[in-house]
Design a protein around this motif. Structure first.
Motif, PDB file in Angstrom:
ATOM      1  N   ARG A 254       0.864  -1.183   0.000  1.00 29.05           N
ATOM      2  CA  ARG A 254       0.000   0.000   0.000  1.00 29.05           C
ATOM      3  C   ARG A 254       0.904   1.238   0.000  1.00 29.05           C
ATOM      4  O   ARG A 254       1.241   1.780   1.040  1.00 29.05           O
ATOM      5  CB  ARG A 254      -0.917   0.000   1.226  1.00 29.05           C
ATOM      6  CG  ARG A 254      -1.874  -1.192   1.281  1.00 29.05           C
ATOM      7  CD  ARG A 254      -2.909  -1.017   2.372  1.00 29.05           C
ATOM      8  NE  ARG A 254      -2.287  -0.790   3.686  1.00 29.05           N
ATOM      9  CZ  ARG A 254      -2.964  -0.443   4.778  1.00 29.05           C
ATOM     10  NH1 ARG A 254      -4.277  -0.258   4.717  1.00 29.05           N
ATOM     11  NH2 ARG A 254      -2.325  -0.271   5.927  1.00 29.05           N
ATOM     12  N   SER A 255       1.311   1.635  -1.190  1.00 31.13           N
ATOM     13  CA  SER A 255       2.254   2.749  -1.314  1.00 31.13           C
ATOM     14  C   SER A 255       1.703   3.804  -2.257  1.00 31.13           C
ATOM     15  O   SER A 255       0.832   3.536  -3.090  1.00 31.13           O
ATOM     16  CB  SER A 255       3.609   2.248  -1.831  1.00 31.13           C
ATOM     17  OG  SER A 255       3.487   1.786  -3.152  1.00 31.13           O
ATOM     18  N   SER A 256       2.239   5.019  -2.111  1.00 30.68           N
ATOM     19  CA  SER A 256       1.871   6.111  -3.003  1.00 30.68           C
ATOM     20  C   SER A 256       3.036   7.079  -3.089  1.00 30.68           C
ATOM     21  O   SER A 256       4.030   6.951  -2.368  1.00 30.68           O
ATOM     22  CB  SER A 256       0.617   6.824  -2.495  1.00 30.68           C
ATOM     23  OG  SER A 256       0.140   7.737  -3.467  1.00 30.68           O
ATOM     24  N   VAL A 257       2.922   8.055  -3.997  1.00 31.69           N
ATOM     25  CA  VAL A 257       3.988   9.032  -4.207  1.00 31.69           C
ATOM     26  C   VAL A 257       3.506  10.406  -3.765  1.00 31.69           C
ATOM     27  O   VAL A 257       2.301  10.712  -3.840  1.00 31.69           O
ATOM     28  CB  VAL A 257       4.417   9.061  -5.695  1.00 31.69           C
ATOM     29  CG1 VAL A 257       3.296   9.590  -6.580  1.00 31.69           C
ATOM     30  CG2 VAL A 257       5.685   9.884  -5.884  1.00 31.69           C
ATOM     31  N   TYR A 258       4.432  11.227  -3.285  1.00 31.77           N
ATOM     32  CA  TYR A 258       4.101  12.585  -2.849  1.00 31.77           C
ATOM     33  C   TYR A 258       5.243  13.516  -3.260  1.00 31.77           C
ATOM     34  O   TYR A 258       6.397  13.299  -2.880  1.00 31.77           O
ATOM     35  CB  TYR A 258       3.937  12.624  -1.325  1.00 31.77           C
ATOM     36  CG  TYR A 258       3.459  13.945  -0.771  1.00 31.77           C
ATOM     37  CD1 TYR A 258       2.152  14.098  -0.308  1.00 31.77           C
ATOM     38  CD2 TYR A 258       4.311  15.050  -0.678  1.00 31.77           C
ATOM     39  CE1 TYR A 258       1.714  15.303   0.216  1.00 31.77           C
ATOM     40  CE2 TYR A 258       3.885  16.261  -0.168  1.00 31.77           C
ATOM     41  CZ  TYR A 258       2.586  16.377   0.284  1.00 31.77           C
ATOM     42  OH  TYR A 258       2.146  17.575   0.805  1.00 31.77           O
ATOM     43  N   HIS A 259       4.893  14.548  -4.038  1.00 31.76           N
ATOM     44  CA  HIS A 259       5.890  15.571  -4.385  1.00 31.76           C
ATOM     45  C   HIS A 259       5.181  16.860  -4.769  1.00 31.76           C
ATOM     46  O   HIS A 259       3.945  16.895  -4.895  1.00 31.76           O
ATOM     47  CB  HIS A 259       6.821  15.098  -5.509  1.00 31.76           C
ATOM     48  CG  HIS A 259       6.122  14.662  -6.767  1.00 31.76           C
ATOM     49  ND1 HIS A 259       5.404  15.533  -7.568  1.00 31.76           N
ATOM     50  CD2 HIS A 259       6.036  13.447  -7.377  1.00 31.76           C
ATOM     51  CE1 HIS A 259       4.913  14.882  -8.609  1.00 31.76           C
ATOM     52  NE2 HIS A 259       5.278  13.618  -8.514  1.00 31.76           N
ATOM     53  N   GLY A 260       5.960  17.917  -4.927  1.00 24.71           N
ATOM     54  CA  GLY A 260       5.402  19.239  -5.182  1.00 24.71           C
ATOM     55  C   GLY A 260       4.705  19.390  -6.519  1.00 24.71           C
ATOM     56  O   GLY A 260       3.997  20.376  -6.736  1.00 24.71           O
ATOM     57  N   GLY A 261       4.881  18.434  -7.425  1.00 23.38           N
ATOM     58  CA  GLY A 261       4.245  18.528  -8.731  1.00 23.38           C
ATOM     59  C   GLY A 261       2.810  18.058  -8.745  1.00 23.38           C
ATOM     60  O   GLY A 261       2.109  18.212  -9.757  1.00 23.38           O
ATOM     61  N   LEU A 262       2.335  17.488  -7.644  1.00 21.52           N
ATOM     62  CA  LEU A 262       0.960  17.005  -7.570  1.00 21.52           C
ATOM     63  C   LEU A 262       0.008  18.155  -7.244  1.00 21.52           C
ATOM     64  O   LEU A 262       0.392  19.156  -6.651  1.00 21.52           O
ATOM     65  CB  LEU A 262       0.827  15.923  -6.490  1.00 21.52           C
ATOM     66  CG  LEU A 262       1.685  14.663  -6.654  1.00 21.52           C
ATOM     67  CD1 LEU A 262       1.519  13.762  -5.434  1.00 21.52           C
ATOM     68  CD2 LEU A 262       1.301  13.913  -7.929  1.00 21.52           C
ATOM     69  N   ASP A 280       0.907   2.340   3.651  1.00 21.56           N
ATOM     70  CA  ASP A 280       2.022   1.889   4.476  1.00 21.56           C
ATOM     71  C   ASP A 280       3.340   2.564   4.118  1.00 21.56           C
ATOM     72  O   ASP A 280       4.224   2.684   4.962  1.00 21.56           O
ATOM     73  CB  ASP A 280       2.215   0.369   4.325  1.00 21.56           C
ATOM     74  CG  ASP A 280       1.071  -0.400   4.962  1.00 21.56           C
ATOM     75  OD1 ASP A 280       0.575   0.046   6.017  1.00 21.56           O
ATOM     76  OD2 ASP A 280       0.670  -1.429   4.398  1.00 21.56           O
ATOM     77  N   ILE A 281       3.476   2.980   2.858  1.00 24.05           N
ATOM     78  CA  ILE A 281       4.755   3.539   2.395  1.00 24.05           C
ATOM     79  C   ILE A 281       4.482   4.762   1.527  1.00 24.05           C
ATOM     80  O   ILE A 281       3.651   4.710   0.613  1.00 24.05           O
ATOM     81  CB  ILE A 281       5.556   2.509   1.566  1.00 24.05           C
ATOM     82  CG1 ILE A 281       5.765   1.225   2.366  1.00 24.05           C
ATOM     83  CG2 ILE A 281       6.905   3.085   1.154  1.00 24.05           C
ATOM     84  CD1 ILE A 281       5.805  -0.007   1.520  1.00 24.05           C
ATOM     85  N   ILE A 282       5.210   5.830   1.806  1.00 29.09           N
ATOM     86  CA  ILE A 282       5.177   7.026   0.966  1.00 29.09           C
ATOM     87  C   ILE A 282       6.546   7.191   0.317  1.00 29.09           C
ATOM     88  O   ILE A 282       7.577   7.209   0.997  1.00 29.09           O
ATOM     89  CB  ILE A 282       4.856   8.284   1.793  1.00 29.09           C
ATOM     90  CG1 ILE A 282       3.448   8.211   2.386  1.00 29.09           C
ATOM     91  CG2 ILE A 282       5.008   9.542   0.940  1.00 29.09           C
ATOM     92  CD1 ILE A 282       2.336   8.347   1.379  1.00 29.09           C
ATOM     93  N   CYS A 283       6.568   7.286  -1.011  1.00 25.17           N
ATOM     94  CA  CYS A 283       7.782   7.627  -1.765  1.00 25.17           C
ATOM     95  C   CYS A 283       7.693   9.120  -2.054  1.00 25.17           C
ATOM     96  O   CYS A 283       6.797   9.560  -2.774  1.00 25.17           O
ATOM     97  CB  CYS A 283       7.862   6.823  -3.054  1.00 25.17           C
ATOM     98  SG  CYS A 283       8.018   5.045  -2.783  1.00 25.17           S
ATOM     99  N   ALA A 284       8.599   9.892  -1.476  1.00 25.61           N
ATOM    100  CA  ALA A 284       8.394  11.329  -1.458  1.00 25.61           C
ATOM    101  C   ALA A 284       9.669  12.104  -1.754  1.00 25.61           C
ATOM    102  O   ALA A 284      10.781  11.601  -1.599  1.00 25.61           O
ATOM    103  CB  ALA A 284       7.863  11.755  -0.092  1.00 25.61           C
ATOM    104  N   THR A 285       9.467  13.355  -2.170  1.00 30.92           N
ATOM    105  CA  THR A 285      10.556  14.320  -2.184  1.00 30.92           C
ATOM    106  C   THR A 285      10.496  15.099  -0.879  1.00 30.92           C
ATOM    107  O   THR A 285       9.639  14.834  -0.028  1.00 30.92           O
ATOM    108  CB  THR A 285      10.413  15.286  -3.378  1.00 30.92           C
ATOM    109  OG1 THR A 285       9.188  16.029  -3.218  1.00 30.92           O
ATOM    110  CG2 THR A 285      10.390  14.539  -4.692  1.00 30.92           C
ATOM    111  N   SER A 286      11.361  16.088  -0.726  1.00 30.56           N
ATOM    112  CA  SER A 286      11.393  16.865   0.513  1.00 30.56           C
ATOM    113  C   SER A 286      10.115  17.662   0.734  1.00 30.56           C
ATOM    114  O   SER A 286       9.906  18.205   1.822  1.00 30.56           O
ATOM    115  CB  SER A 286      12.593  17.820   0.514  1.00 30.56           C
ATOM    116  OG  SER A 286      12.521  18.697  -0.597  1.00 30.56           O
ATOM    117  N   ALA A 287       9.233  17.749  -0.284  1.00 33.78           N
ATOM    118  CA  ALA A 287       7.950  18.427  -0.109  1.00 33.78           C
ATOM    119  C   ALA A 287       7.105  17.756   0.964  1.00 33.78           C
ATOM    120  O   ALA A 287       6.212  18.374   1.541  1.00 33.78           O
ATOM    121  CB  ALA A 287       7.175  18.435  -1.432  1.00 33.78           C
TER     122      ALA A 287
END
Length: 501
Positions: A254-262, A280-287
């Motif tokens: 259960r993962s997703s992505v998070y960054h300033g472009g969203l 359960d897991i976030i793949c992210a930038t410093s945003a």
């Protein structure tokens, strides 16, 4: 006044966390306060509790929209309805309505960009401000790792608002940055509450990996093994998206992505899903960082090397807020420092851009105005991004208007040169930490002029840390099954992933 009774009444807690009571006591006594408290120790309580004691409004300047929204939602869940965030999330009509009844609110969160609007300053001047709060105050200092040009104006804004009682909050600031914060805000007779930056329940682990393909394989293995939930940080949006897809679509995490472009709504949704255990897991930038108040994050992995120690501590500080053991893992490949150097250079206008800009007749005409704003045309023609444009605006407006155009150009060049060198020094120090042969925790403490108060059992890889302390029961079952099914599946997945690139 017994603060513990108020703490129990308004927040349901019986005792304060490290540094909270000292900060609140200083504020109640009318003392300007600079507080450096570790990530995860509840800095927001330091202005929320005084808000229930003081008569007037509490104004909180916050650098991130997600941070503001998270704080507002938390306060509303606790039953506080007199709270609002003035930022770009509000429509024009909503903003007008909030400003019309602004005196009805007790806690007002605002972005530094909003404080550039004269009408909003005028409305704030009509309030009875009891406390002026600068959250993430390291953003003020040009020597801080996350300098924001709009933050540097907060000293002037504070004067316009009548120089109210002030609280500056940060989790990671060197002695030099702390001094810069006080000077920039124009504070005198400041009470300093400087707690240790150490989080003894967070262990450090650095692993050298040959290249990015091996890094991907190692990430997949680690996510399978480690207790969850967790965050994986990237310096690249594309890399974050790729890994989130691998984890979700191929390995069924259960993962997703998070960054300033969203889109803003998407970012809020993902953040809330993570906080409420739907991811359960976030793949992210410093945003993705400041304001994520989730107590049970068990691991933070860095795929890319951070640009400096301060932001690294901010990001790993998301872990272990419940006090339970957690792990911070950094995967390093030779040459990884080149990416942060490139990112640092991209944040600042180059000498060529500055020379081009100052050679333009229309630019020299614009600088004669009272408040200089870089036009969209010049931004586009000169290739300035948003951050570079704001830095140019801030430096031109900060300079002495009596100096010549040549002197102004040299002033701008001098600032950007010093700033870039400071960033390069931070990157070099981060690489030194990666390569250090002795205790990693001790290195960090010395960097912040801090000292270890107690010995830490689960400390770091240099002190003999074993990653199996942080493995989940499910991972042990999969890896110890003995039939090789999981390992073979992982190998096939990685092979197919590489073939598709």
């Amino acid at each position: 006044m017994e603060l513990e009774k108020l703490l129990k009444k308004y927040f349901g807690y019986s005792t304060f966390k490290t540094g909270q009571k000292e900060v609140i006591s200083a504020i109640i006594n009318g003392e300007h306060t600079l507080a450096m408290l570790p990530t995860g120790t509840g800095k927001s309580l330091c202005y929320q509790l005084p808000g229930y004691i003081f008569e007037g409004q509490i104004l909180i300047i916050s650098p991130l929209l997600s941070l503001m929204q998270d704080q507002v939602e938390q306060m509303k869940r606790l039953g506080e309805k007199r709270v609002v965030a003035l930022n770009s999330f509000l429509s024009h009509q909503e903003k007008e309505e909030v400003l019309r009844v602004l005196n009805k609110y007790k806690f007002i969160f605002i972005s530094p960009e909003m404080l550039r609007v004269p009408y909003i300053i005028k409305r704030l001047q009509g309030l009875s401000l009891s406390l002026f709060v600068v959250d993430e105050a390291h953003c003020i200092s040009q020597w801080g790792y996350d300098f924001r040009p709009d933050y540097s104006k907060l000293g002037e804004i504070r004067k316009l608002l009548g120089s109210p009682l002030t609280l500056a909050l940060t989790a990671t600031a060197t002695v030099k940055v702390r001094q810069d914060i006080i000077q920039s805000l124009g504070l005198t007779k400041v009470t300093k509450v400087e707690s240790t930056i150490d989080r003894p329940n967070i262990a450090f682990y650095v692993e050298e990996i040959a290249d990015y393909r091996d890094k991907e394989k190692r990430i997949l293995a680690l996510v399978n093994e480690l207790q969850k939930p967790g965050i994986i940080y990237f310096s690249s949006k594309k890399a974050a998206e790729h890994m989130a897809d691998l984890l979700a679509n191929e390995l069924n995490f259960r993962s997703s992505v998070y960054h300033g472009g969203l889109e803003q709504d998407t970012r809020i949704l993902i953040q809330q899903q993570f906080i409420h255990n739907q991811l359960d897991i976030i793949c992210a930038t410093s945003a993705f960082g400041m304001g994520v108040n989730k107590g049970n994050i068990r691991f933070v992995i860095h795929y890319h090397m951070p640009m400096q120690m301060e932001s690294y501590l901010q990001e790993i500080g998301r872990a272990g807020r419940d006090g339970a053991p957690s792990i911070a893992i950094l995967l390093y490949s030779p040459g990884d420092e080149q990416l942060p150097i490139q990112l640092a250079e991209a944040e600042l206008p180059s000498e060529q851009q500055i020379d081009w800009l100052f050679s333009r007749p229309d630019f020299n005409q614009m600088t004669s105005d009272r408040a200089f704003v870089l036009s969209e045309t010049l931004k586009e023609l000169g290739g300035f991004n948003e951050v570079q444009g704001r830095i140019i605006e801030e430096l031109v407006n900060r300079s002495n208007q009596e100096i010549s155009s040549l002197q102004l150009k040299e002033f701008v060049k001098g600032f950007t040169k010093k700033r870039l060198q400071a960033k390069r020094n931070h990157i070099f120090q981060m690489k030194q930490w990666v390569e250090v042969k002795n205790c990693r925790r001790k290195y960090i403490m010395e960097y912040f002029d801090d000292r270890l108060a107690t010995d830490v059992n689960l400390c770091c890889d240099r002190c003999g840390l074993d990653l199996t302390h942080f493995h989940s029961a499910n991972a042990h079952q999969l890896l110890d099954a003995g039939d090789g099914t999981w390992i073979e599946y992982l190998r096939k997945l990685l092979f197919n992933s590489e073939m598709s690139k």
